[in-house]
Design a protein around this motif. Structure first.
Motif, PDB file in Angstrom:
ATOM      1  N   PHE A  49       0.864  -1.169   0.000  1.00 38.82           N
ATOM      2  CA  PHE A  49       0.000   0.000   0.000  1.00 38.82           C
ATOM      3  C   PHE A  49       0.905   1.225   0.000  1.00 38.82           C
ATOM      4  O   PHE A  49       2.101   1.122   0.299  1.00 38.82           O
ATOM      5  CB  PHE A  49      -0.876   0.029   1.264  1.00 38.82           C
ATOM      6  CG  PHE A  49      -1.841  -1.117   1.386  1.00 38.82           C
ATOM      7  CD1 PHE A  49      -3.090  -1.060   0.799  1.00 38.82           C
ATOM      8  CD2 PHE A  49      -1.501  -2.258   2.112  1.00 38.82           C
ATOM      9  CE1 PHE A  49      -3.993  -2.100   0.926  1.00 38.82           C
ATOM     10  CE2 PHE A  49      -2.396  -3.312   2.250  1.00 38.82           C
ATOM     11  CZ  PHE A  49      -3.643  -3.234   1.644  1.00 38.82           C
ATOM     12  N   PRO A  50       0.382   2.391  -0.314  1.00 34.46           N
ATOM     13  CA  PRO A  50       1.202   3.602  -0.191  1.00 34.46           C
ATOM     14  C   PRO A  50       1.694   3.792   1.247  1.00 34.46           C
ATOM     15  O   PRO A  50       0.913   3.915   2.173  1.00 34.46           O
ATOM     16  CB  PRO A  50       0.221   4.729  -0.597  1.00 34.46           C
ATOM     17  CG  PRO A  50      -0.767   4.060  -1.493  1.00 34.46           C
ATOM     18  CD  PRO A  50      -0.942   2.676  -0.924  1.00 34.46           C
ATOM     19  N   GLY A  51       2.991   3.714   1.440  1.00 29.48           N
ATOM     20  CA  GLY A  51       3.581   3.916   2.748  1.00 29.48           C
ATOM     21  C   GLY A  51       3.549   2.723   3.678  1.00 29.48           C
ATOM     22  O   GLY A  51       3.954   2.827   4.841  1.00 29.48           O
ATOM     23  N   PHE A  52       3.064   1.582   3.203  1.00 29.52           N
ATOM     24  CA  PHE A  52       2.969   0.402   4.062  1.00 29.52           C
ATOM     25  C   PHE A  52       3.028  -0.855   3.217  1.00 29.52           C
ATOM     26  O   PHE A  52       2.389  -0.949   2.164  1.00 29.52           O
ATOM     27  CB  PHE A  52       1.650   0.420   4.844  1.00 29.52           C
ATOM     28  CG  PHE A  52       1.401  -0.825   5.665  1.00 29.52           C
ATOM     29  CD1 PHE A  52       1.986  -0.981   6.902  1.00 29.52           C
ATOM     30  CD2 PHE A  52       0.585  -1.846   5.186  1.00 29.52           C
ATOM     31  CE1 PHE A  52       1.759  -2.124   7.662  1.00 29.52           C
ATOM     32  CE2 PHE A  52       0.340  -2.977   5.931  1.00 29.52           C
ATOM     33  CZ  PHE A  52       0.938  -3.116   7.174  1.00 29.52           C
ATOM     34  N   THR A  53       3.798  -1.840   3.673  1.00 27.59           N
ATOM     35  CA  THR A  53       3.887  -3.122   2.978  1.00 27.59           C
ATOM     36  C   THR A  53       3.634  -4.259   3.955  1.00 27.59           C
ATOM     37  O   THR A  53       4.295  -4.349   5.000  1.00 27.59           O
ATOM     38  CB  THR A  53       5.265  -3.317   2.327  1.00 27.59           C
ATOM     39  OG1 THR A  53       5.478  -2.300   1.339  1.00 27.59           O
ATOM     40  CG2 THR A  53       5.356  -4.680   1.644  1.00 27.59           C
ATOM     41  N   LEU A  54       2.674  -5.102   3.612  1.00 29.03           N
ATOM     42  CA  LEU A  54       2.424  -6.314   4.384  1.00 29.03           C
ATOM     43  C   LEU A  54       3.302  -7.430   3.831  1.00 29.03           C
ATOM     44  O   LEU A  54       3.306  -7.697   2.625  1.00 29.03           O
ATOM     45  CB  LEU A  54       0.961  -6.723   4.275  1.00 29.03           C
ATOM     46  CG  LEU A  54       0.586  -8.057   4.939  1.00 29.03           C
ATOM     47  CD1 LEU A  54       0.594  -7.913   6.451  1.00 29.03           C
ATOM     48  CD2 LEU A  54      -0.776  -8.547   4.457  1.00 29.03           C
ATOM     49  N   ASP A  55       4.057  -8.065   4.696  1.00 24.32           N
ATOM     50  CA  ASP A  55       4.918  -9.188   4.303  1.00 24.32           C
ATOM     51  C   ASP A  55       4.913 -10.170   5.468  1.00 24.32           C
ATOM     52  O   ASP A  55       5.750 -10.114   6.369  1.00 24.32           O
ATOM     53  CB  ASP A  55       6.329  -8.707   4.001  1.00 24.32           C
ATOM     54  CG  ASP A  55       7.202  -9.805   3.397  1.00 24.32           C
ATOM     55  OD1 ASP A  55       6.698 -10.932   3.206  1.00 24.32           O
ATOM     56  OD2 ASP A  55       8.375  -9.536   3.115  1.00 24.32           O
ATOM     57  N   GLY A 105      -1.597  -6.843  17.466  1.00 23.71           N
ATOM     58  CA  GLY A 105      -0.725  -5.749  17.068  1.00 23.71           C
ATOM     59  C   GLY A 105      -1.438  -4.425  17.182  1.00 23.71           C
ATOM     60  O   GLY A 105      -2.663  -4.364  17.315  1.00 23.71           O
ATOM     61  N   LYS A 106      -0.678  -3.360  17.129  1.00 25.36           N
ATOM     62  CA  LYS A 106      -1.245  -2.029  17.212  1.00 25.36           C
ATOM     63  C   LYS A 106      -2.030  -1.713  15.943  1.00 25.36           C
ATOM     64  O   LYS A 106      -1.898  -2.379  14.916  1.00 25.36           O
ATOM     65  CB  LYS A 106      -0.129  -1.006  17.414  1.00 25.36           C
ATOM     66  CG  LYS A 106       0.673  -1.209  18.696  1.00 25.36           C
ATOM     67  CD  LYS A 106       1.822  -0.228  18.798  1.00 25.36           C
ATOM     68  CE  LYS A 106       2.648  -0.478  20.068  1.00 25.36           C
ATOM     69  NZ  LYS A 106       3.805   0.440  20.160  1.00 25.36           N
ATOM     70  N   SER A 107      -2.861  -0.698  16.002  1.00 26.52           N
ATOM     71  CA  SER A 107      -3.611  -0.262  14.822  1.00 26.52           C
ATOM     72  C   SER A 107      -2.639   0.059  13.691  1.00 26.52           C
ATOM     73  O   SER A 107      -1.616   0.712  13.898  1.00 26.52           O
ATOM     74  CB  SER A 107      -4.442   0.973  15.154  1.00 26.52           C
ATOM     75  OG  SER A 107      -5.422   0.680  16.126  1.00 26.52           O
ATOM     76  N   GLY A 108      -2.969  -0.442  12.503  1.00 27.33           N
ATOM     77  CA  GLY A 108      -2.111  -0.204  11.353  1.00 27.33           C
ATOM     78  C   GLY A 108      -1.011  -1.221  11.161  1.00 27.33           C
ATOM     79  O   GLY A 108      -0.166  -1.075  10.268  1.00 27.33           O
ATOM     80  N   SER A 109      -1.011  -2.297  11.976  1.00 26.28           N
ATOM     81  CA  SER A 109       0.061  -3.301  11.856  1.00 26.28           C
ATOM     82  C   SER A 109      -0.210  -4.325  10.760  1.00 26.28           C
ATOM     83  O   SER A 109       0.689  -5.096  10.401  1.00 26.28           O
ATOM     84  CB  SER A 109       0.265  -4.025  13.193  1.00 26.28           C
ATOM     85  OG  SER A 109      -0.928  -4.688  13.603  1.00 26.28           O
ATOM     86  N   GLY A 110      -1.444  -4.369  10.221  1.00 24.11           N
ATOM     87  CA  GLY A 110      -1.748  -5.277   9.115  1.00 24.11           C
ATOM     88  C   GLY A 110      -2.697  -6.403   9.449  1.00 24.11           C
ATOM     89  O   GLY A 110      -2.923  -7.287   8.619  1.00 24.11           O
TER      90      GLY A 110
END
Length: 365
Positions: A11-17, A31-36
């Motif tokens: 995603f823009p500014g974030f990568t899930l791997d 996980g915290k908000s925004g961790s995927g």
């Protein structure tokens, strides 16, 4: 049954791997908000097409981007319960449940009765969703998902919108679900207390990556996990068996290291429980203390010490077959000469263990 996941998506500014295996039982994505976390469950459900990855449930491949295999959402046999339950307001509870159909046919009366009994909603069948409490709404949503006879159940922060009494109402039903569903359950949460009550396996996500995975008791009692769990939520989960209910309002439990007294627990004699003891509620002593009001004194051996950036030290102690965490100051650790291998006693006030931190552990019985 088991679930295997390997995903990569930008995603823009974030990568899930992220990659992990979820066995039968409840696997908490923490996980915290925004961790995927929600991105993962959406990809498992087929609501998101990742850039690359695989999803396999019990040997059945739902996604394999290298082979351009993508099973559409309606054919995945996935049950999904959102934070907002999304019941049909114009339908009764019974009709909402009937909407959850098996692949290949409608649920039988026997299976409907089994699910409604499991979730304690059999007396709600004639009601409209607007006449239900928040906890009842979520239980109906879970029943609808289960009556689709899914191979995997996804619960995306199902308690986040509920107040404390409604959470207390629904947690025992989730514990039953963990023990009786016999399918992998992915449970998204950022609440340590919920994870401690429900999870058999914990997957910790940070910035889209898996940074920790393992049995709930191991992950939650690991001092090095405090950066993801939060220092104020640090604590350990121990297993205990109910021995006796005393007339003075206390329940006596047996742990691997000794007796534990708690405010009366609503459980039968012989029941196995999970008890979460927060690190901030534990006092340490190098000798067995006497003349204290605290009833709970657990012996053990220090296995690690983790110094934070501030004045605190997180001490991990092996107590019987369990781990106990204590948060003390550096000054106290130095004065007590706390070192790895040193014998120690953990002192826990009876009233410091919250009722919400005590739950059933049926799988262990």
């Amino acid at each position: 049954m088991s679930l295997s996941v390997s995903l990569r998506h930008a995603f823009p500014g974030f990568t899930l791997d992220a990659a992990f295996d979820a066995p039968e039982g409840v696997t908490a994505l923490f996980g915290k908000s925004g961790s995927g976390k929600t991105t993962v469950v959406n990809a498992v459900a087929g609501l998101l097409k990742p850039d690359a990855g695989t999803v396999t449930v019990n040997g059945r491949t739902l996604l394999e981007t290298a082979q351009k295999l993508y099973v559409p959402t309606p054919q995945r046999r996935v049950g999904y319960v959102f934070q907002d339950a999304r019941l049909f307001p114009h339908m009764s509870v019974a009709k909402n449940l009937a909407y959850g159909r098996w692949w290949g046919g409608a649920p039988s009366a026997k299976d409907t009765a089994r699910i409604t009994d499991l979730l304690g909603i059999d007396h709600l069948l004639d009601r409209a969703p607007l006449a239900l409490s928040g906890g009842e709404i979520q239980r109906v949503a879970m029943g609808r998902a289960l009556l689709a006879r899914p191979d995997v159940l996804l619960l995306d922060e199902p308690l986040a919108a509920l107040d404390a009494p409604r959470k207390a109402e629904i947690l025992p039903y989730l514990e039953r679900l963990r023990s009786e569903a016999e399918i992998p359950i992915l449970y998204v949460s950022h609440s340590v207390a919920e994870v401690a009550r429900l999870a058999t396996t914990v997957i910790v996500l940070e910035d889209g990556k898996v940074v920790r995975t393992g049995p709930a008791t191991d992950v939650l009692s690991d001092p090095t996990a405090v950066s993801q769990l939060g220092v104020r939520d640090a604590g350990a989960v121990i297993q205990a068996r109910v021995l006796h209910h005393h007339d003075d309002g206390l329940s006596e439990l047996e742990t691997s290291a000794g007796r534990l007294f708690l405010p009366r627990v609503e459980a039968q004699i012989g029941a196995t429980l999970r008890v979460r003891i927060q690190a901030q509620d534990v006092i340490l002593s190098r000798t067995r203390p006497e003349g204290l009001s605290a009833l709970n004194i657990l012996p053990g051996t220090i296995t690690s010490l983790l110094k934070g950036d501030g004045p605190g030290v997180l001490v991990q102690m092996a107590s019987g077959d369990d781990q106990v965490l204590a948060r003390v100051t550096r000054r106290s650790a130095q004065a007590l000469e706390l070192t790895e291998g040193a014998t120690c006693y953990a002192v826990v006030k009876t009233v410091s263990v919250a009722r919400a931190d005590i739950g059933s552990d049926r799988a262990a019985q």
